[in-house]
Design an enzyme around this catalytic site. Sequence first.
Site, mmCIF file in Angstrom:
data_model
loop_
_atom_site.group_PDB
_atom_site.id
_atom_site.type_symbol
_atom_site.label_atom_id
_atom_site.label_comp_id
_atom_site.label_asym_id
_atom_site.label_seq_id
_atom_site.Cartn_x
_atom_site.Cartn_y
_atom_site.Cartn_z
ATOM 1 C CE1 TYR A 183 85.084 15.347 22.827
ATOM 2 C CE2 TYR A 183 84.340 16.842 21.103
ATOM 3 C CZ TYR A 183 84.080 16.097 22.246
ATOM 4 O OH TYR A 183 82.839 16.120 22.815
ATOM 5 C CG ASN A 238 84.566 18.676 25.646
ATOM 6 O OD1 ASN A 238 83.884 18.252 26.583
ATOM 7 N ND2 ASN A 238 84.263 18.434 24.390
#
Length: 373
Positions: A183, A238
Site C-alpha cells: 500500500y 499487491n
Amino acid sequence: MTSLFDPLKIGDIQLANRIVMAPLTRNRSPGAVPNTLNAAYYEQRASAGLLITEATAISHQGQGYADVPGLYKPEALEGWKEVTDAVHKAGGKIVVQMWHVGRISHDTLQPGGGKPVAPSAIRAKSKTYLVNADGSGSFAETSEPRALEKAELPGIVEDYRRAARAAIDAGFDGVEIHAANGYLLDQFLRSGSNVRTDEYGGSIENRARLLFEVVDAITGEIGAGRTAIRISPVTPANDAFDPNPQPLFTHVVEGLAKHDLAYIHIIEGATGGARDHQQGDKPFDYAALRAAYHAAGGKAAWMVNNGYDRALAIDAVESGKADLVAFGKLFIANPDLVERLKNGTVLNAPDKDTFYGGGAKGYTDYPILENVA
Ligand SMILES: Cc1cc2nc3c(=O)[nH]c(=O)nc-3n(C[C@H](O)[C@H](O)[C@H](O)COP(=O)(O)O)c2cc1C
C-alpha cells in the site's frame, strides 16, 4: 522463562497476554461506517492481548476496496466508538490499522471518480474488491494511478495526523501505521513502485522519507507509546517489489528506533504465503533486522506474524525471538483462540468463502469451546 500467555506492557498499553489478532479486512462496513455487527465481532475476540482492527482508510483518497471502514467521517468515528466500548467492556485492548492504499484502488472508489494516487504512475498488477449494483461482490483490476505532486505530500501526512487524533478520540488504545503489503507507504519504500526523481525517490533515504514524516506527525499528535507500525520486508502482495530489501528495511527500523513506539510488527515472508519467501538474491535475515533496531537504541516490542501455529508461537516468545505473535486466519475462525492455545484444544478451520463481504455467516458465528459438541 517468558511465555506467550504472560502479560506485557507495550508503550502506554498494558496487555493481558502476547497473543494478538492480526489486521483482517472483512468488507462488512457499508458506507465505510463500522456497525453493531462489527462491534460484536471484535468483542467476541477481546481475550486477545491486543486486537488490531482491519485496515481503515485515513481519507476518502485512501480507500481502495468496497465496504471497508474509514476514520474520516463523523458517522464512522461514532461506529468505532461502539466497537472500542464493546472491546473495553470485555476487558480487551484495541488499536486501529491506519491505511492509505495508494495505487491499489479503483476510480469508482475515489473522490469524484478520479485516478488513485501513487508515488509514480505505474499500475499495479493487482486486484481490488468492488460491490456490484445488485449488492454482490467481485474482484476487479486496480486502476491506472497518477503520480502524487510533491506539494500534495504534506496533505497526506496531515491526513494521517488527523486520523490518529480521531482514532484516540474514538476510544482506541493506539494506532498501527500500515506500511506493509504494497500500500501507499510500502509503494514509496520500494523501487518497483517508486521511480520518483525528487527527495521522495531514488536513494533508500529518499524512499523512506514519507514514512518517517508520517511517523513524526502521528507520534507528535498522540505520543509514541500509542503508535506502532507494520512492515512486510519481502512480501510480493499487491505487486510490491524491491531487489534489495535488507538495507532498505534496516534503514527503516534504524530510523524508527528514535521513537519509543509501542511495537514494530513484522510480516515474515510472503503475507499469507511462504514464510521463507525471498526478494532479491539473498534470504531476508529477520534476526539481523531486529539486531540493527536494538543497536540503534530501539526498545519497542517486536511482533511477528505469518503462518504461526501454537508450537511456533510458543517457541518464538520462549526463545526470545519475539515479544508478541499476531494470528490472522486462526482468529477469524476462533474467537476464543487464546483459550484454545492455552489448552492445546482443537481449532475451528477458517472458511475462505466468507472472508470478504457478507453478514454474520463466517464472521460472528464461529463456535467457542463451550458450544462445541
Ligand atoms: C481475510 C484477510 C484479510 C486481511 N486483511 C489485512 C489487512 O487489512 N491489513 C493487513 O495488514 N493484513 C491483512 N491480512 C494479512 C493478515 O494480517 C496476516 O498477515 C496473514 O493472514 C498471515 O497471518 P496468518 O498466517 O496468521 O493468517 C489479511 C489476511 C486475510 C486472510
